[in-house]
Design a protein around this motif. Structure first.
Motif, PDB file in Angstrom:
ATOM      1  N   VAL A 185       0.793  -1.103  -0.079  1.00 18.72           N
ATOM      2  CA  VAL A 185      -0.006   0.078   0.144  1.00 18.72           C
ATOM      3  C   VAL A 185       0.893   1.192  -0.015  1.00 18.72           C
ATOM      4  N   GLN A 186       0.577   2.116  -0.970  1.00 18.48           N
ATOM      5  CA  GLN A 186       1.501   3.217  -1.047  1.00 18.48           C
ATOM      6  C   GLN A 186       0.903   4.363  -0.049  1.00 18.48           C
ATOM      7  N   LEU A 187       1.627   4.912   0.865  1.00 23.90           N
ATOM      8  CA  LEU A 187       1.131   5.894   1.599  1.00 23.90           C
ATOM      9  C   LEU A 187       1.733   7.479   1.221  1.00 23.90           C
ATOM     10  N   TYR A 188       0.907   8.283   1.466  1.00 23.12           N
ATOM     11  CA  TYR A 188       1.040   9.682   1.357  1.00 23.12           C
ATOM     12  C   TYR A 188       0.449  10.515   2.523  1.00 23.12           C
ATOM     13  N   ILE A 189       1.175  11.530   2.473  1.00 21.37           N
ATOM     14  CA  ILE A 189       0.731  12.416   3.659  1.00 21.37           C
ATOM     15  C   ILE A 189      -0.353  13.711   3.062  1.00 21.37           C
ATOM     16  N   LEU A 190      -1.375  14.005   3.651  1.00 21.68           N
ATOM     17  CA  LEU A 190      -1.989  15.009   3.088  1.00 21.68           C
ATOM     18  C   LEU A 190      -1.908  16.214   3.820  1.00 21.68           C
ATOM     19  N   GLY A 191      -2.161  17.461   3.237  1.00 23.92           N
ATOM     20  CA  GLY A 191      -1.964  18.711   4.370  1.00 23.92           C
ATOM     21  C   GLY A 191      -2.774  19.750   3.502  1.00 23.92           C
ATOM     22  N   SER A 192      -3.104  20.833   4.377  1.00 23.12           N
ATOM     23  CA  SER A 192      -3.255  22.170   3.706  1.00 23.12           C
ATOM     24  C   SER A 192      -2.632  23.307   4.489  1.00 23.12           C
ATOM     25  N   SER A 193      -1.718  22.710   5.281  1.00 21.25           N
ATOM     26  CA  SER A 193      -0.799  23.818   6.031  1.00 21.25           C
ATOM     27  C   SER A 193       0.490  23.287   6.116  1.00 21.25           C
ATOM     28  N   LEU A 194       1.599  23.727   6.870  1.00 26.31           N
ATOM     29  CA  LEU A 194       2.971  23.383   7.193  1.00 26.31           C
ATOM     30  C   LEU A 194       3.066  22.113   7.813  1.00 26.31           C
ATOM     31  N   TYR A 195       2.069  21.827   8.690  1.00 24.00           N
ATOM     32  CA  TYR A 195       2.149  20.515   9.440  1.00 24.00           C
ATOM     33  C   TYR A 195       2.548  19.298   8.753  1.00 24.00           C
ATOM     34  N   GLY A 196       1.514  19.228   7.524  1.00 27.36           N
ATOM     35  CA  GLY A 196       1.469  18.026   6.780  1.00 27.36           C
ATOM     36  C   GLY A 196       2.713  18.059   5.986  1.00 27.36           C
ATOM     37  N   ALA A 197       3.480  19.062   5.616  1.00 25.92           N
ATOM     38  CA  ALA A 197       4.553  19.306   5.029  1.00 25.92           C
ATOM     39  C   ALA A 197       5.660  18.790   5.764  1.00 25.92           C
ATOM     40  N   GLN A 198       5.821  19.277   7.193  1.00 30.68           N
ATOM     41  CA  GLN A 198       6.679  18.875   7.796  1.00 30.68           C
ATOM     42  C   GLN A 198       6.801  17.340   8.027  1.00 30.68           C
ATOM     43  N   VAL A 199       5.608  16.743   8.193  1.00 27.95           N
ATOM     44  CA  VAL A 199       5.483  15.419   8.549  1.00 27.95           C
ATOM     45  C   VAL A 199       6.032  14.505   7.485  1.00 27.95           C
ATOM     46  N   ALA A 200       5.462  15.051   6.288  1.00 24.18           N
ATOM     47  CA  ALA A 200       5.752  14.278   4.851  1.00 24.18           C
ATOM     48  C   ALA A 200       7.439  14.227   4.940  1.00 24.18           C
ATOM     49  N   ALA A 201       8.057  15.475   4.839  1.00 29.98           N
ATOM     50  CA  ALA A 201       9.536  15.676   4.826  1.00 29.98           C
ATOM     51  C   ALA A 201      10.313  14.541   5.891  1.00 29.98           C
TER      52      ALA A 201
ATOM     53  N   LEU B 137       9.376  11.969   7.362  1.00 27.49           N
ATOM     54  CA  LEU B 137       9.094  10.517   7.193  1.00 27.49           C
ATOM     55  C   LEU B 137       9.563  10.082   5.766  1.00 27.49           C
ATOM     56  N   GLY B 138       9.753  11.003   5.093  1.00 27.93           N
ATOM     57  CA  GLY B 138      10.348  10.654   3.713  1.00 27.93           C
ATOM     58  C   GLY B 138       9.308  10.001   2.904  1.00 27.93           C
ATOM     59  N   LEU B 139       8.100  10.670   2.923  1.00 31.44           N
ATOM     60  CA  LEU B 139       6.717  10.235   2.123  1.00 31.44           C
ATOM     61  C   LEU B 139       6.431  11.348   0.913  1.00 31.44           C
ATOM     62  N   PRO B 140       5.608  10.796  -0.018  1.00 31.00           N
ATOM     63  CA  PRO B 140       5.145  11.846  -0.798  1.00 31.00           C
ATOM     64  C   PRO B 140       4.032  12.734  -0.169  1.00 31.00           C
ATOM     65  N   TYR B 141       3.813  13.882  -0.712  1.00 29.93           N
ATOM     66  CA  TYR B 141       3.169  14.867  -0.135  1.00 29.93           C
ATOM     67  C   TYR B 141       1.939  15.396  -1.049  1.00 29.93           C
ATOM     68  N   ALA B 142       0.773  15.557  -0.654  1.00 28.64           N
ATOM     69  CA  ALA B 142      -0.581  15.959  -1.416  1.00 28.64           C
ATOM     70  C   ALA B 142      -0.959  17.147  -0.814  1.00 28.64           C
ATOM     71  N   PHE B 143      -1.027  18.317  -1.488  1.00 27.42           N
ATOM     72  CA  PHE B 143      -1.651  19.722  -0.854  1.00 27.42           C
ATOM     73  C   PHE B 143      -2.805  19.914  -1.376  1.00 27.42           C
ATOM     74  N   ALA B 144      -3.766  20.075  -0.449  1.00 32.13           N
ATOM     75  CA  ALA B 144      -5.254  20.412  -0.822  1.00 32.13           C
ATOM     76  C   ALA B 144      -5.540  21.703  -1.101  1.00 32.13           C
ATOM     77  N   SER B 145      -4.952  22.134  -2.309  1.00 34.01           N
ATOM     78  CA  SER B 145      -5.095  23.503  -2.940  1.00 34.01           C
ATOM     79  C   SER B 145      -6.305  23.794  -3.478  1.00 34.01           C
ATOM     80  N   HIS B 146      -6.990  22.724  -3.768  1.00 34.74           N
ATOM     81  CA  HIS B 146      -8.338  22.934  -4.427  1.00 34.74           C
ATOM     82  C   HIS B 146      -9.104  23.660  -3.567  1.00 34.74           C
ATOM     83  N   PHE B 147      -9.163  23.532  -2.498  1.00 33.84           N
ATOM     84  CA  PHE B 147     -10.116  24.432  -1.416  1.00 33.84           C
ATOM     85  C   PHE B 147      -9.462  25.201  -0.308  1.00 33.84           C
ATOM     86  N   ALA B 148      -8.131  24.878  -0.205  1.00 32.36           N
ATOM     87  CA  ALA B 148      -7.262  25.727   0.946  1.00 32.36           C
ATOM     88  C   ALA B 148      -6.062  26.065   0.402  1.00 32.36           C
ATOM     89  N   PRO B 149      -5.940  26.940  -0.607  1.00 32.68           N
ATOM     90  CA  PRO B 149      -4.696  27.308  -1.319  1.00 32.68           C
ATOM     91  C   PRO B 149      -4.034  28.117  -0.652  1.00 32.68           C
TER      92      PRO B 149
END
Length: 328
Positions: A160-176, A178-190
């Motif tokens: 199972v491929q894991l991704y970290i989601l986020g709309s703030s800096l917290y998710g970006a920090q967690v993904a970085a 843990l060395g995981l891909p990062y998806a940003f929710a800019s479609h509603f929180a840009p």
């Protein structure tokens, strides 16, 4: 070429039903597969009359069974709502049924209001560090490395491929971290898109699953045969955002001619901010918008939100969207 994927909220339209919404999601996924989309994600939301994907893992199984090759997953599972072992078992089961096709995006938002969140969790007491610990625990179940003392069945050894989601800096920090891909929710929180991508890329630590940053950025794409038709179709999602932000969420409403022009200035301003990462229009208009967004984000993958009232118009929009990406 930038990869392109879909985020579907499995919308329940005004006058429609949940079975119809689920059937449309499966049909849309099959259509997306035929067009070359990379993955099809559904999101966990609770207590919302217009969204039918609350039982997210069940919906993923339904969509995976209706397709053959496209990756299918969660964008995402809100991990604070669940015990990591349960998610390992659910997604381990999905991987056993549809091997090599299952994604698991993880977020920490409540995906509901406080009343619904309490009904799901029973307690809202939380530790700010719990999300990271829960992600690591989940990784351990999939790796079956013995650190938890429990072997998840199903789950152990699942691909199972894991991704970290986020709309703030917290998710970006967690993904970085843990060395995981990062998806940003800019479609509603840009609002924090650029800063979050900078934080993720500059802080990224290579891991066993990823040796360099991988960015997914979300945008709304509503494409039609003319700019005027696309603007008309977009009024349904505009109504959804207005309803959500004014405390009156409803099923997805039919499009309304001149809807945005009928709104007071402060609501128009709110919509313009929320939907700033959008491309709405004809093929040429959408192509310019997508190219500008890719140039801005340098994203490895764009995940497209495309909520519409009319299912056939939505399929047409995805066809034009695939043409856009294939021509860039």
């Amino acid at each position: 070429m930038t990869a392109y994927s879909i985020l579907d909220l499995v919308p329940v339209v005004d006058g429609g039903t949940v079975p119809q919404a689920l059937a449309n999601a499966a049909a849309l996924a099959a259509h997306a597969e035929s067009l070359g989309f990379t993955r099809f994600w559904v999101a966990e939301h609770h207590g919302m009359k217009g969204i039918a994907s609350a039982a997210t893992s069940v919906v993923i199984g339904h969509i995976a069974a209706a397709t053959k090759t496209i990756r299918v997953g969660a964008g995402g599972i809100m991990l604070p709502n669940h015990a990591p072992l349960v998610i390992a078992e659910q997604f381990g089961t999905l991987d056993a049924l549809h091997p090599g096709r299952i994604d698991l995006g993880l977020g920490r938002a409540p995906s509901s209001d406080q009343r619904v969140a309490h009904a799901i969790r029973r307690t809202l007491d939380s530790d700010p560090n719990a999300f990271v610990r829960d992600v690591v625990e989940l990784q351990s179940y999939f790796a079956d490395d013995g650190r938890t003392g429990i072997s998840a069945t199903p789950g152990a050894g699942a691909d199972v491929q894991l991704y970290i989601l986020g709309s703030s800096l917290y998710g970006a920090q967690v993904a970085a971290l843990l060395g995981l891909p990062y998806a940003f929710a800019s479609h509603f929180a840009p609002q924090m898109l650029d800063e979050a991508l900078h934080v993720y890329r500059s802080s990224f630590k290579p891991s066993a699953v990823l040796d360099k940053p991988h960015v997914m950025a979300a945008m709304n794409i509503i494409a039609a045969d003319s700019d005027e038709e696309a603007e008309y179709l977009a009024s349904s999602i505009q109504q959804s955002f207005v309803g959500l932000r004014t405390g009156n969420p409803r099923q997805m409403q039919p499009p309304v001619e001149g809807y945005k022009a009928s709104l007071p200035p402060h609501i128009v301003s709110m919509l313009d901010e929320l939907l700033s990462c959008s491309a709405i229009g004809s093929l040429d208009t959408v192509k310019r918008g997508v190219a500008k967004f890719i140039d801005r984000t340098q994203a490895d993958e764009i995940i497209v939100a495309c909520s519409m009232f009319d299912h056939e118009k939505r399929e047409r929009s995805l066809s034009l969207t695939a043409q856009t990406f294939n021509s860039l």
